[in-house]
Write an enzyme that holds these catalytic residues in place. Structure first.
Site, PDB file in Angstrom:
ATOM      1  N   ASP A   1     -12.318  -9.496 -16.016  1.00  0.00           N
ATOM      2  CA  ASP A   1     -12.618 -10.753 -16.705  1.00  0.00           C
ATOM      3  C   ASP A   1     -11.345 -11.233 -17.403  1.00  0.00           C
ATOM      4  O   ASP A   1     -10.895 -10.640 -18.375  1.00  0.00           O
ATOM      5  CB  ASP A   1     -13.743 -10.512 -17.711  1.00  0.00           C
TER       6      ASP A   1
ATOM      7  N   HIS B   1       0.816  -1.214   0.000  1.00  0.00           N
ATOM      8  CA  HIS B   1       0.000   0.000   0.000  1.00  0.00           C
ATOM      9  C   HIS B   1       0.854   1.270   0.000  1.00  0.00           C
ATOM     10  O   HIS B   1       0.335   2.366  -0.247  1.00  0.00           O
ATOM     11  CB  HIS B   1      -0.934  -0.006   1.214  1.00  0.00           C
TER      12      HIS B   1
END
Length: 437
Positions: free
Chosen positions: A379, A159
């Site tokens: 996807d 992060h």
């Protein structure tokens, strides 16, 4: 739920960019540095069906290609001669860690449970690993787990080098390559110093590694996590309720985010049974890409977020109608302009403070992630994910993650971590649950 102890890592490898990039360094800037003492940011996606080995091969090959653009994720943290943190990349580095695992007694339905992220921790790497450990660990770790009826993809991102916008830019680009594209449609903007060029020397070093241990559940056994699913109709109902009495000062109507935020903030505050004079804090990590001057592109790769705080007394928040809290949130977000951002950065640079993930304060509700992220469009060539969840890192009492609902439209999934007694009261709160589908 099935026994998660049956998740077994079978292989670990590393994936590097499929082209020579050479030696690269990129200074971390003021927007990045406060997150050094947070834990790796974890995401879990799970997909139906498919041949596991074929999918792993495709994912690794796609990762090699996409890392050619997002090469910083294949690097390590380092410091220059003056002690300024940076991302360092070299072709000789090992790259991204990829683990393969098997959990063939566990199904997608087991992972889609609404209760408890700690039950999902074995599917995501780097539990309890601080971002500072990126000095000697990969900045991205991936675990691909074979399920009874599908595949789980667990990712741990450092992060200190990227926020949610950059995370999902990377994930969608990776999926784009796996889905047959020769190149990604939007390349990352990698020069962080365009957003802030101040060099800040920090003396922080990583503590001894605690390995892969839970970052929340074992330390605080009273913390519970739950997913509340708000349908499109429920979101519309919340928004219309909050906007029933629009601001009299000519402000814009309250947004979906502001309406849902005050709904959650008020009901969590009530469930905590605070005294009227107790302060309660609402925190949102605002995307500053279009707020800084000059504005940065959406494809800016790094952290370009800042925490925006709204504070009031619990009694005032609960006694007043919802537009009272929504108006305060709206005002604070609107006021977080380029001048405010610059002032915050300047103050921090004079006296740097590395926050821990739990430093949000008492009685806090903190919003992470965003329903704007296109998480169900990731996807890889076998359809949209069956579910998207956060891991157990960086969770504390009052941490909330928002995701677009799988049903699409304006539906939103709300992941909330609360102390167990508070969660129990929230679950029994008909005013809160009336919005749950």
């Amino acid at each position: 739920m099935a026994d998660i102890s049956k998740v077994k890592v079978t292989r670990k490898t590393h994936v590097k960019p499929n082209k020579k990039i050479g030696s690269q360094q990129c200074q971390l800037v003021t927007f990045d540095l406060p997150y050094l003492a947070f834990y790796y940011n974890q995401k879990l996606l799970f997909y139906k069906g498919g041949e596991f080995e074929e999918r792993v091969k495709k994912l690794k090959e796609g990762l090699e290609v996409v890392l050619g653009e997002f090469y910083q994720l294949a690097g390590k943290l380092g410091k220059d001669d003056e002690g300024v943190f940076r991302v360092e990349y070299g072709d000789e580095m090992e790259g991204v860690e990829v683990a393969e695992a098997a959990a063939e007694e566990i199904s997608i339905a087991d992972l889609a449970v609404e209760e408890g992220t700690s039950a999902l921790k074995d599917f995501i790497p780097y539990n309890g690993v601080l971002n500072l450990e990126g000095l000697h660990r990969p900045l991205l770790a991936v675990q691909l787990t074979k399920l009874k009826d599908g595949l789980a993809i667990g990712c741990a991102f450092n992060h200190a080098i990227l926020d949610g916008t950059s995370t999902w830019h990377f994930m969608s680009s990776w999926a784009e390559i796996c889905n047959g594209s020769k190149s990604i449609s939007t390349k990352p903007f990698l020069d962080r110093t365009q957003a802030r060029s101040t060099r800040v020397k920090l003396d922080h070093s990583p503590p001894p590694s605690n390995g892969d241990v839970p970052a929340n559940g074992k330390k605080d056994p009273n913390l519970r996590e739950r997913v509340f699913k708000f349908s499109e109709a429920a979101i519309d109902k919340i928004k219309s309720t909050v906007n029933a009495n629009p601001p009299s000062d000519g402000s814009k109507p309250f947004s979906t985010f502001q309406s849902l935020s005050v709904h959650i903030w008020r009901h969590v505050t009530q469930a905590r049974q605070l005294k009227p004079n107790d302060y309660t804090v609402f925190t949102v990590f605002a995307d500053c890409r279009k707020r800084v001057d000059p504005p940065m592109p959406d494809a800016y790769f790094g952290n370009l977020i800042q925490a925006v705080f709204t504070v009031t007394a619990a009694g005032l928040l609960s006694a007043n109608p919802p537009e009272f809290g929504a108006s305060m949130i709206q005002k604070e977000i609107k006021g977080h302009n380029a001048k405010a951002i610059d002032q915050r950065n300047t103050e921090w640079e004079i006296s740097p403070k590395i926050f821990e993930f739990k430093d949000a304060g008492v009685n806090c509700v903190a919003m992470g992630s965003s329903p704007r992220f296109q998480v169900y469009e990731v996807d890889f060539g076998w359809g949209q994910p069956e579910g998207v969840r956060s891991g157990s890192n960086n969770r504390f009492d009052g941490m909330v993650y928002l995701y677009r609902g799988k049903s699409g439209g304006r539906s939103i999934d709300v992941e909330i971590s609360l102390e167990a007694p508070t969660m129990e009261k929230l679950e029994q709160d008909k005013g809160f649950l009336v919005a749950e589908s």
